[in-house]
Design a protein around this motif. Structure first.
Motif, PDB file in Angstrom:
ATOM      1  N   MET A   1       3.218  15.980 -38.598  1.00 39.33           N
ATOM      2  CA  MET A   1       2.712  14.893 -38.153  1.00 39.33           C
ATOM      3  C   MET A   1       1.386  15.039 -37.486  1.00 39.33           C
ATOM      4  O   MET A   1       1.353  15.869 -36.588  1.00 39.33           O
ATOM      5  N   THR A   2       0.382  14.344 -38.204  1.00 38.34           N
ATOM      6  CA  THR A   2      -0.888  14.491 -37.360  1.00 38.34           C
ATOM      7  C   THR A   2      -1.131  13.550 -35.819  1.00 38.34           C
ATOM      8  O   THR A   2      -0.497  12.519 -35.967  1.00 38.34           O
ATOM      9  N   GLN A   3      -1.465  14.191 -34.911  1.00 41.87           N
ATOM     10  CA  GLN A   3      -1.799  13.417 -33.522  1.00 41.87           C
ATOM     11  C   GLN A   3      -3.021  12.937 -33.545  1.00 41.87           C
ATOM     12  O   GLN A   3      -4.046  13.421 -33.896  1.00 41.87           O
ATOM     13  N   LEU A   4      -3.068  11.502 -33.417  1.00 44.95           N
ATOM     14  CA  LEU A   4      -4.242  10.834 -33.002  1.00 44.95           C
ATOM     15  C   LEU A   4      -4.970  11.295 -31.806  1.00 44.95           C
ATOM     16  O   LEU A   4      -4.290  11.743 -30.947  1.00 44.95           O
ATOM     17  N   PRO A   5      -6.445  11.550 -31.622  1.00 45.14           N
ATOM     18  CA  PRO A   5      -7.069  11.777 -30.887  1.00 45.14           C
ATOM     19  C   PRO A   5      -6.940  10.563 -29.507  1.00 45.14           C
ATOM     20  O   PRO A   5      -6.494   9.608 -29.895  1.00 45.14           O
ATOM     21  N   SER A   6      -6.941  11.141 -28.275  1.00 39.59           N
ATOM     22  CA  SER A   6      -6.736  10.162 -27.362  1.00 39.59           C
ATOM     23  C   SER A   6      -8.160   9.231 -27.249  1.00 39.59           C
ATOM     24  O   SER A   6      -8.900  10.083 -27.549  1.00 39.59           O
ATOM     25  N   PRO A   7      -8.069   8.129 -26.722  1.00 38.53           N
ATOM     26  CA  PRO A   7      -9.038   7.322 -26.678  1.00 38.53           C
ATOM     27  C   PRO A   7     -10.030   7.856 -25.546  1.00 38.53           C
ATOM     28  O   PRO A   7      -9.690   8.593 -24.783  1.00 38.53           O
ATOM     29  N   PRO A   8     -11.412   7.702 -25.766  1.00 38.27           N
ATOM     30  CA  PRO A   8     -12.307   8.058 -24.624  1.00 38.27           C
ATOM     31  C   PRO A   8     -11.987   7.476 -23.229  1.00 38.27           C
ATOM     32  O   PRO A   8     -11.486   6.456 -23.131  1.00 38.27           O
ATOM     33  N   ARG A   9     -12.323   8.491 -22.335  1.00 40.35           N
ATOM     34  CA  ARG A   9     -12.050   7.975 -20.840  1.00 40.35           C
ATOM     35  C   ARG A   9     -13.479   6.767 -20.759  1.00 40.35           C
ATOM     36  O   ARG A   9     -14.620   7.183 -20.856  1.00 40.35           O
ATOM     37  N   MET A  10     -12.856   5.658 -20.186  1.00 40.68           N
ATOM     38  CA  MET A  10     -13.986   4.693 -19.946  1.00 40.68           C
ATOM     39  C   MET A  10     -14.283   4.818 -18.439  1.00 40.68           C
ATOM     40  O   MET A  10     -13.139   4.448 -17.635  1.00 40.68           O
ATOM     41  N   ARG A  11     -15.657   4.659 -18.106  1.00 41.69           N
ATOM     42  CA  ARG A  11     -15.963   4.696 -16.729  1.00 41.69           C
ATOM     43  C   ARG A  11     -16.973   3.418 -16.431  1.00 41.69           C
ATOM     44  O   ARG A  11     -17.810   3.164 -17.470  1.00 41.69           O
ATOM     45  N   ALA A  12     -17.091   2.769 -15.460  1.00 41.41           N
ATOM     46  CA  ALA A  12     -18.048   1.535 -15.189  1.00 41.41           C
ATOM     47  C   ALA A  12     -18.930   2.022 -14.034  1.00 41.41           C
ATOM     48  O   ALA A  12     -18.339   2.799 -13.231  1.00 41.41           O
ATOM     49  N   LEU A  13     -20.029   1.488 -14.092  1.00 41.42           N
ATOM     50  CA  LEU A  13     -20.909   2.020 -12.965  1.00 41.42           C
ATOM     51  C   LEU A  13     -21.230   0.242 -12.470  1.00 41.42           C
ATOM     52  O   LEU A  13     -21.768  -0.374 -13.126  1.00 41.42           O
ATOM     53  N   TYR A  14     -21.410   0.362 -11.185  1.00 36.60           N
ATOM     54  CA  TYR A  14     -21.838  -0.824 -10.401  1.00 36.60           C
ATOM     55  C   TYR A  14     -22.747  -0.488  -9.344  1.00 36.60           C
ATOM     56  O   TYR A  14     -22.149  -0.479  -8.368  1.00 36.60           O
ATOM     57  N   PRO A  15     -23.850  -0.668  -9.803  1.00 34.77           N
ATOM     58  CA  PRO A  15     -25.048  -0.367  -8.880  1.00 34.77           C
ATOM     59  C   PRO A  15     -25.363  -1.555  -7.746  1.00 34.77           C
ATOM     60  O   PRO A  15     -25.231  -2.860  -8.311  1.00 34.77           O
ATOM     61  N   GLY A  16     -25.908  -1.355  -6.668  1.00 35.64           N
ATOM     62  CA  GLY A  16     -26.284  -2.449  -5.641  1.00 35.64           C
ATOM     63  C   GLY A  16     -26.486  -2.118  -4.376  1.00 35.64           C
ATOM     64  O   GLY A  16     -26.033  -0.949  -4.031  1.00 35.64           O
ATOM     65  N   SER A  17     -27.245  -2.949  -3.727  1.00 34.86           N
ATOM     66  CA  SER A  17     -27.258  -2.484  -2.188  1.00 34.86           C
ATOM     67  C   SER A  17     -25.972  -3.066  -1.345  1.00 34.86           C
ATOM     68  O   SER A  17     -25.774  -2.250  -0.231  1.00 34.86           O
ATOM     69  N   PHE A  18     -25.267  -3.930  -1.793  1.00 33.85           N
ATOM     70  CA  PHE A  18     -24.152  -4.384  -1.089  1.00 33.85           C
ATOM     71  C   PHE A  18     -24.446  -4.755   0.257  1.00 33.85           C
ATOM     72  O   PHE A  18     -23.550  -4.433   1.126  1.00 33.85           O
ATOM     73  N   ASP A  19     -25.319  -5.447   0.394  1.00 35.13           N
ATOM     74  CA  ASP A  19     -26.047  -5.918   1.975  1.00 35.13           C
ATOM     75  C   ASP A  19     -26.210  -7.239   2.123  1.00 35.13           C
ATOM     76  O   ASP A  19     -27.299  -7.640   1.916  1.00 35.13           O
ATOM     77  N   PRO A  20     -25.067  -7.929   2.513  1.00 31.71           N
ATOM     78  CA  PRO A  20     -23.729  -7.269   2.881  1.00 31.71           C
ATOM     79  C   PRO A  20     -22.929  -7.544   1.858  1.00 31.71           C
ATOM     80  O   PRO A  20     -23.112  -8.091   0.671  1.00 31.71           O
ATOM     81  N   LEU A  21     -21.497  -6.614   1.855  1.00 30.89           N
ATOM     82  CA  LEU A  21     -20.515  -6.805   0.817  1.00 30.89           C
ATOM     83  C   LEU A  21     -20.077  -8.187   0.856  1.00 30.89           C
ATOM     84  O   LEU A  21     -19.524  -8.723   2.045  1.00 30.89           O
ATOM     85  N   THR A  22     -19.730  -8.767  -0.320  1.00 30.78           N
ATOM     86  CA  THR A  22     -19.494 -10.107  -0.459  1.00 30.78           C
ATOM     87  C   THR A  22     -18.130 -10.298  -1.047  1.00 30.78           C
ATOM     88  O   THR A  22     -17.563  -9.236  -2.001  1.00 30.78           O
ATOM     89  N   LEU A  23     -17.304 -11.231  -1.202  1.00 31.43           N
ATOM     90  CA  LEU A  23     -16.282 -11.427  -2.011  1.00 31.43           C
ATOM     91  C   LEU A  23     -16.496 -11.345  -3.240  1.00 31.43           C
ATOM     92  O   LEU A  23     -15.510 -11.016  -4.084  1.00 31.43           O
ATOM     93  N   GLY A  24     -17.667 -11.714  -3.987  1.00 29.80           N
ATOM     94  CA  GLY A  24     -18.074 -11.855  -5.042  1.00 29.80           C
ATOM     95  C   GLY A  24     -18.179 -10.312  -5.789  1.00 29.80           C
ATOM     96  O   GLY A  24     -17.654  -9.910  -6.663  1.00 29.80           O
TER      97      GLY A  24
END
Length: 79
Positions: A1-24
């Motif tokens: 039985m052939t094994q399927l490759p694992s899905p790619p690792r997904m990363r997210a980038l969230y850039p900002g100054s966060f000055d100030p950090l908000t609930l949003g």
């Protein structure tokens, strides 16, 4: 039985100054944590603007606010 490759690792980038950090900001980080394996929060500082909070304080607030989330990575930089 052939094994399927694992899905790619997904990363997210969230850039900002966060000055100030908000609930949003926190909402976006929390939603992203459910969708991606890792969320990189890139805290930037712009030398052409005066910040309300020092960089170290912004980093500490973000670390504290997202301590309950898995797969978190922090970074900092200059614009």
């Amino acid at each position: 039985m052939t094994q399927l490759p694992s899905p790619p690792r997904m990363r997210a980038l969230y850039p900002g100054s966060f000055d100030p950090l908000t609930l949003g900001h926190l909402d976006v980080i929390e939603r992203s944590a459910r969708l991606f394996e890792a969320v990189v929060v890139a805290v930037l500082q712009n030398p052409n603007k005066s910040a309300a909070f020092p960089l170290e304080q912004r980093l500490a607030r973000i670390r504290q606010a997202r301590a309950h989330l898995p797969g978190g990575v922090m970074d900092e930089g200059n614009v």
